[in-house]
Design a protein around this motif. Structure first.
Motif, PDB file in Angstrom:
ATOM      1  N   ASP A  86       0.820  -1.207   0.000  1.00 24.36           N
ATOM      2  CA  ASP A  86       0.000   0.000   0.000  1.00 24.36           C
ATOM      3  C   ASP A  86       0.860   1.266   0.000  1.00 24.36           C
ATOM      4  O   ASP A  86       0.565   2.239  -0.708  1.00 24.36           O
ATOM      5  N   GLU A 141       1.091   4.025  -3.030  1.00 27.56           N
ATOM      6  CA  GLU A 141       0.786   5.414  -2.719  1.00 27.56           C
ATOM      7  C   GLU A 141       1.872   6.350  -3.231  1.00 27.56           C
ATOM      8  O   GLU A 141       1.591   7.462  -3.687  1.00 27.56           O
ATOM      9  N   ARG A 188       1.136   7.381  -6.644  1.00 26.05           N
ATOM     10  CA  ARG A 188      -0.041   8.244  -6.775  1.00 26.05           C
ATOM     11  C   ARG A 188       0.242   9.675  -6.355  1.00 26.05           C
ATOM     12  O   ARG A 188      -0.342  10.616  -6.902  1.00 26.05           O
TER      13      ARG A 188
END
Length: 373
Positions: A127, A131, A134
């Motif tokens: 995760d 991230e 992003r």
């Protein structure tokens, strides 16, 4: 007599065109080498349209390949890919080729990382890794070219929930579900399974940029990888010259072009496992890098730690840093703690006014609080 002169006048451009084409074809006849085999244009049967097309291509210094695709002379001479090499059986990596075709960039490059269940569960390393893409500086699109290799069924399920391009890799019946302590037996098997998969990707004609999942991406490291090198690696210790063979490599971030030479390099690397205990792939790469450079003539370059660093050795200017690796930080919880801090620092940095952003300061550098200090 007038008719003959008129016919000759109209025929002259055609004859000149044919003559120019023949000269062009003769020039390239001995120059085409594809997939390690000499090819000649005499193998083709051309109609008038094809002859005209080849004449135009010759003027542009391009030649026709056997798959009717135009490729540059530089690509032919340098053989920068092995796409025309003899196909290799899929073996232990079924269904990999269709995924590569779907995910690769236009220049046939894929980004790959690998996870087990402990790294792929919610709020774990995967995760944080995703991230970074992003919230990074113009790199979210790279997620379309990322393959997450999963090492157990639960990791695959977690991956499918958060990313569209997941590839299940089963390794000799090993169970890679739990956290693997650095240099444990299972950890060693895990890292070597990674190298074998990388070799397979090269055999299929694709370049790869491998990244460990405990790396936060903030910018695109491909901007610091040149076409000159066969292999580009990040560094645990960078001595100032990217060509210096004495730089200490970190294979947690490594780019390799697909050529016959680099496939031979991967074979040499894998074979060296039994010669150099304790068998960690990065340590062994450091042992054999001179052999690779001198005997196999592999061009190796290293990325300055100011751009792609780790907790061992890193730059301090967030205006330059592309990636940060949680090496020198033992244990999953410690890595998670520090990588989350990096994410928060990056968010803080990107929200700053431009004059403050130029300072590029971190906020984590409080001695004793984190792995990085």
């Amino acid at each position: 007599m007038g008719k003959s002169a008129d016919m000759l006048q109209h025929a002259t451009p055609f004859l000149l065109g044919v003559a120019a084409t023949l000269v062009c074809l003769t020039f390239y006849r001995s120059k085409i080498i594809i997939g390690g085999h000499e090819r000649t244009l005499e193998a083709f049967a051309f109609n008038a349209t094809q002859v005209n097309s080849i004449h135009i291509a010759c003027e542009k210094k391009e030649v026709a390949s056997f798959d009717d695709r135009l490729i540059s002379r530089e690509e032919v001479v340098n053989q920068t890919t092995v796409q025309n090499a003899t196909p290799v059986e899929e073996g232990a990596f079924p269904d990999l080729l269709p995924l590569l075709k779907r995910v690769a960039t236009n220049d046939k490059t894929v980004i790959i990382t690998s996870v087990n269940e402990a790294w792929a569960t919610p709020n774990s390393l995967l995760d944080i890794f995703l991230e970074g893409f992003r919230i990074g500086e113009g790199i979210q699109y790279l997620l379309d070219h990322l393959i997450v290799v999963t090492l157990d069924p639960n990791a695959l399920n977690h991956c499918i929930a958060v990313h569209p391009n997941c590839y299940p890799l089963m390794v000799d019946g090993k169970n890679f579900t739990s956290e693997k302590v650095f240099m444990s037996g299972d950890y060693i098997d895990l890292v070597w399974s990674k190298v074998k998969l990388q070799r397979r990707i090269l055999e299929l004609g694709y370049n790869f940029l491998f990244t460990d999942v405990d790396i936060v991406w903030m910018r695109n490291p491909l901007k610091h990888i040149t076409v000159y090198a066969d292999l580009t690696a990040s560094s645990d210790e960078f001595l100032g010259n990217p060509d210096d063979i004495n730089n200490y490599p970190n294979t947690g971030l490594i780019y390799v072009k697909s050529t016959q030479k680099t496939i031979e390099m991967m074979n040499y690397w894998i074979d060296a496992r039994n010669r150099y205990p304790p068998n960690h792939e990065q340590t062994i790469f450091n042992f054999i890098k001179a052999d690779l450079a001198h005997n196999l003539t592999v061009k190796i370059q290293y990325i300055d730690t100011s751009y792609c660093g780790g907790f061992c050795n890193h730059g301090n200017d967030l205006n330059k840093i592309c990636t940060m690796h949680a090496n020198c930080c033992v244990g999953l919880q410690a890595k998670l703690h520090d990588l989350k801090q990096i994410i928060e620092d990056w968010k803080f940095y990107t929200a700053l006014p431009i004059e403050e952003k130029r300072k590029g300061w971190f906020t984590w550098r409080v001695p004793g609080l984190y792995c990085m200090h």
